[in-house]
Write a protein that holds these residues in place. Sequence first.
Motif, PDB file in Angstrom:
ATOM      1  N   ILE A  51      -0.343  -9.949  -6.568  1.00 38.09           N
ATOM      2  CA  ILE A  51      -1.332 -10.522  -4.891  1.00 38.09           C
ATOM      3  C   ILE A  51      -0.253 -10.534  -4.105  1.00 38.09           C
ATOM      4  O   ILE A  51      -0.385  -9.698  -2.804  1.00 38.09           O
ATOM      5  CB  ILE A  51      -1.564 -11.712  -4.768  1.00 38.09           C
ATOM      6  N   ASN A  52       1.133 -10.933  -4.474  1.00 41.10           N
ATOM      7  CA  ASN A  52       2.436 -10.451  -3.580  1.00 41.10           C
ATOM      8  C   ASN A  52       3.349  -9.089  -3.975  1.00 41.10           C
ATOM      9  O   ASN A  52       4.320  -8.597  -2.809  1.00 41.10           O
ATOM     10  CB  ASN A  52       3.558 -11.766  -4.263  1.00 41.10           C
ATOM     11  N   PHE A  53       2.919  -8.049  -4.623  1.00 40.77           N
ATOM     12  CA  PHE A  53       3.401  -7.061  -5.363  1.00 40.77           C
ATOM     13  C   PHE A  53       4.410  -7.235  -5.748  1.00 40.77           C
ATOM     14  O   PHE A  53       5.820  -6.350  -5.804  1.00 40.77           O
ATOM     15  CB  PHE A  53       3.143  -6.218  -4.028  1.00 40.77           C
ATOM     16  N   LEU A  54       4.489  -7.795  -6.292  1.00 41.74           N
ATOM     17  CA  LEU A  54       6.151  -7.950  -7.463  1.00 41.74           C
ATOM     18  C   LEU A  54       5.724  -7.351  -8.382  1.00 41.74           C
ATOM     19  O   LEU A  54       6.507  -7.545  -9.331  1.00 41.74           O
ATOM     20  CB  LEU A  54       6.474  -9.577  -7.237  1.00 41.74           C
ATOM     21  N   ARG A  59      -4.630  -0.554 -11.615  1.00 44.03           N
ATOM     22  CA  ARG A  59      -6.173  -0.741 -11.337  1.00 44.03           C
ATOM     23  C   ARG A  59      -6.402  -1.860  -9.738  1.00 44.03           C
ATOM     24  O   ARG A  59      -5.817  -3.333 -10.375  1.00 44.03           O
ATOM     25  CB  ARG A  59      -6.649  -0.341 -12.321  1.00 44.03           C
ATOM     26  N   GLY A  60      -6.886  -1.152  -8.940  1.00 45.05           N
ATOM     27  CA  GLY A  60      -7.601  -2.165  -7.980  1.00 45.05           C
ATOM     28  C   GLY A  60      -6.762  -2.257  -6.866  1.00 45.05           C
ATOM     29  O   GLY A  60      -6.226  -1.620  -6.890  1.00 45.05           O
ATOM     30  N   ARG A  61      -7.542  -3.025  -6.272  1.00 45.67           N
ATOM     31  CA  ARG A  61      -6.831  -3.007  -4.681  1.00 45.67           C
ATOM     32  C   ARG A  61      -6.873  -4.646  -4.170  1.00 45.67           C
ATOM     33  O   ARG A  61      -7.556  -5.287  -4.628  1.00 45.67           O
ATOM     34  CB  ARG A  61      -7.624  -2.259  -3.852  1.00 45.67           C
ATOM     35  N   ILE A  62      -6.085  -4.916  -3.866  1.00 42.70           N
ATOM     36  CA  ILE A  62      -5.443  -6.161  -2.635  1.00 42.70           C
ATOM     37  C   ILE A  62      -5.628  -6.147  -1.245  1.00 42.70           C
ATOM     38  O   ILE A  62      -4.891  -5.647  -0.795  1.00 42.70           O
ATOM     39  CB  ILE A  62      -4.268  -6.916  -3.551  1.00 42.70           C
ATOM     40  N   TYR A  63      -6.376  -7.013  -0.538  1.00 44.34           N
ATOM     41  CA  TYR A  63      -5.765  -6.689   0.709  1.00 44.34           C
ATOM     42  C   TYR A  63      -5.281  -8.233   0.791  1.00 44.34           C
ATOM     43  O   TYR A  63      -6.086  -8.889   0.645  1.00 44.34           O
ATOM     44  CB  TYR A  63      -7.443  -6.647   1.424  1.00 44.34           C
ATOM     45  N   VAL A  64      -4.644  -8.253   1.715  1.00 42.57           N
ATOM     46  CA  VAL A  64      -3.599  -9.107   2.268  1.00 42.57           C
ATOM     47  C   VAL A  64      -4.029 -10.087   4.530  1.00 42.57           C
ATOM     48  O   VAL A  64      -3.862  -8.083   4.609  1.00 42.57           O
ATOM     49  CB  VAL A  64      -2.180 -10.010   1.909  1.00 42.57           C
ATOM     50  N   ASP A  65      -5.279 -10.697   4.235  1.00 41.55           N
ATOM     51  CA  ASP A  65      -4.820 -10.710   6.424  1.00 41.55           C
ATOM     52  C   ASP A  65      -6.071  -9.171   5.869  1.00 41.55           C
ATOM     53  O   ASP A  65      -5.507  -8.317   7.888  1.00 41.55           O
ATOM     54  CB  ASP A  65      -4.174 -10.396   6.597  1.00 41.55           C
ATOM     55  N   GLY A  66      -6.419  -8.196   5.226  1.00 46.53           N
ATOM     56  CA  GLY A  66      -7.220  -6.786   5.677  1.00 46.53           C
ATOM     57  C   GLY A  66      -6.433  -6.283   5.479  1.00 46.53           C
ATOM     58  O   GLY A  66      -6.906  -5.021   5.789  1.00 46.53           O
ATOM     59  N   GLU A  67      -5.729  -5.903   5.219  1.00 43.72           N
ATOM     60  CA  GLU A  67      -4.971  -4.707   5.368  1.00 43.72           C
ATOM     61  C   GLU A  67      -3.871  -4.733   3.788  1.00 43.72           C
ATOM     62  O   GLU A  67      -4.138  -5.720   2.761  1.00 43.72           O
ATOM     63  CB  GLU A  67      -3.029  -4.858   5.800  1.00 43.72           C
ATOM     64  N   LEU A  68      -4.298  -3.348   3.040  1.00 42.30           N
ATOM     65  CA  LEU A  68      -3.718  -3.246   1.830  1.00 42.30           C
ATOM     66  C   LEU A  68      -2.633  -3.233   1.579  1.00 42.30           C
ATOM     67  O   LEU A  68      -1.026  -3.388   1.767  1.00 42.30           O
ATOM     68  CB  LEU A  68      -4.466  -1.929   1.322  1.00 42.30           C
ATOM     69  N   MET A  69      -2.402  -4.428   0.466  1.00 39.53           N
ATOM     70  CA  MET A  69      -1.431  -4.769  -0.220  1.00 39.53           C
ATOM     71  C   MET A  69      -0.582  -3.697  -0.987  1.00 39.53           C
ATOM     72  O   MET A  69      -0.741  -3.495  -2.414  1.00 39.53           O
ATOM     73  CB  MET A  69      -1.032  -5.913  -0.907  1.00 39.53           C
ATOM     74  N   GLY A  70       1.188  -3.108  -0.718  1.00 34.72           N
ATOM     75  CA  GLY A  70       1.241  -2.313  -1.462  1.00 34.72           C
ATOM     76  C   GLY A  70       1.106  -0.640  -1.640  1.00 34.72           C
ATOM     77  O   GLY A  70       1.992   0.129  -1.936  1.00 34.72           O
ATOM     78  N   TYR A  71       0.631  -0.409  -0.947  1.00 36.30           N
ATOM     79  CA  TYR A  71      -0.125   1.319  -0.697  1.00 36.30           C
ATOM     80  C   TYR A  71      -0.793   1.366   0.542  1.00 36.30           C
ATOM     81  O   TYR A  71      -1.299   0.417   1.677  1.00 36.30           O
ATOM     82  CB  TYR A  71      -1.049   0.914  -1.952  1.00 36.30           C
ATOM     83  N   ARG A  72      -0.414   2.631   0.724  1.00 35.51           N
ATOM     84  CA  ARG A  72      -1.539   3.313   1.617  1.00 35.51           C
ATOM     85  C   ARG A  72      -2.478   4.098   1.195  1.00 35.51           C
ATOM     86  O   ARG A  72      -2.536   4.827   0.466  1.00 35.51           O
ATOM     87  CB  ARG A  72      -0.636   3.691   2.697  1.00 35.51           C
ATOM     88  N   LYS A  81       2.234   4.404  -2.773  1.00 30.05           N
ATOM     89  CA  LYS A  81       3.208   3.795  -1.988  1.00 30.05           C
ATOM     90  C   LYS A  81       3.304   3.975  -0.902  1.00 30.05           C
ATOM     91  O   LYS A  81       4.123   4.460  -0.337  1.00 30.05           O
ATOM     92  CB  LYS A  81       4.103   3.876  -3.540  1.00 30.05           C
ATOM     93  N   ASP A  82       3.741   2.640  -0.636  1.00 24.54           N
ATOM     94  CA  ASP A  82       3.643   1.873   0.770  1.00 24.54           C
ATOM     95  C   ASP A  82       5.259   1.905   0.767  1.00 24.54           C
ATOM     96  O   ASP A  82       5.904   2.278   0.041  1.00 24.54           O
ATOM     97  CB  ASP A  82       3.203   0.664   1.321  1.00 24.54           C
ATOM     98  N   THR A  83       5.551   2.131   2.224  1.00 26.31           N
ATOM     99  CA  THR A  83       6.793   2.692   2.534  1.00 26.31           C
ATOM    100  C   THR A  83       7.787   0.632   2.320  1.00 26.31           C
ATOM    101  O   THR A  83       6.806   0.164   2.402  1.00 26.31           O
ATOM    102  CB  THR A  83       7.371   3.026   4.013  1.00 26.31           C
ATOM    103  N   LYS A  84       8.687   1.052   2.359  1.00 25.88           N
ATOM    104  CA  LYS A  84       9.649  -0.487   2.043  1.00 25.88           C
ATOM    105  C   LYS A  84       9.195  -1.344   3.321  1.00 25.88           C
ATOM    106  O   LYS A  84       9.351  -2.773   2.732  1.00 25.88           O
ATOM    107  CB  LYS A  84      11.315  -0.085   1.430  1.00 25.88           C
TER     108      LYS A  84
END
Length: 284
Positions: A51-54, A59-72, A81-84
């Motif tokens: 969930i914290n992308f540690l 596979r799968g997706r995690i959204y935090v407050d409506g935004e995808l975590m770790g990816y775009r 992969k998302d930007t740092k």
Amino acid sequence: MGNKIVRVIDLHKSFGNLPVLRGINLDVEEGEVISIIGPSGSGKTTLLRCINFLEAPDRGRIYVDGELMGYREREDGRLVKDTKSHLCQMRSRVGMVFQLFNLWPHKTVLGNVSEALKGVKKLPKSETIRLALEELRKVGIEEKHHEYPSRLSGGQKQRVAIARALAMKPKVMLFDEATSALDPELIGEVLEVMKQLAREGMTMLVVTHEMGFAREVSNRVLFMDEGIIQEEDTPENIFLHPRKERTQRFLANFLRQSSRREINHDIVLGGHRPSGKYRSFDEE
């Protein structure tokens, strides 16, 4: 409630050939307190770390407050992969408190809490100090702001860790066995801070073996085993009327182990058991 702060969709994670999470689906609404229980190796900690992308999911997706975590998500639906920098911003929405505190030994209590505010929020020093002291006051340890972690008790260290996470103004707090490394007499002070956060409406996911706390404070309890959520329900139903045989077996084993610990504790204390606010569920 009603606003989903965390959404976990078909989450899978393996380490080598060992599957640890095998299709987790979970929605966490704003203000909910969810306790996660289960045997060691069931995937509880890995779920929080994903969930914290540690840990990056397989596979799968995690959204935090409506935004995808770790990816775009690209226009063709593929994930990259998302930007740092953006990942760092996303992580600031998810406060995490670890079992072993993870404080910087070379920084004071104030420095531990204010460092992330300087590094991530880019706030001026005067503002970071003000906010850090505010959070230390909230967890009842403001008077120790000048001390180094080596001079604190385990309970005090964990309260500093909670203050550090709260200083980022997260949308959700993750607690990974926050009391398991503490001496028994120090557990209550940390649980009381967590209970106060729940009263204030903080969204919380709590991996715990403190069944009394889970029963008293949680809106829902999840029982995990073998990488899946075996059962989820209200605390009353999980602890008093579990439906699944595996849940029943886990709670029965926990009851026996808890009883043995209490007997050993009594022997060490010469038959005098200290009264504590948070007892195991079986004592009620």
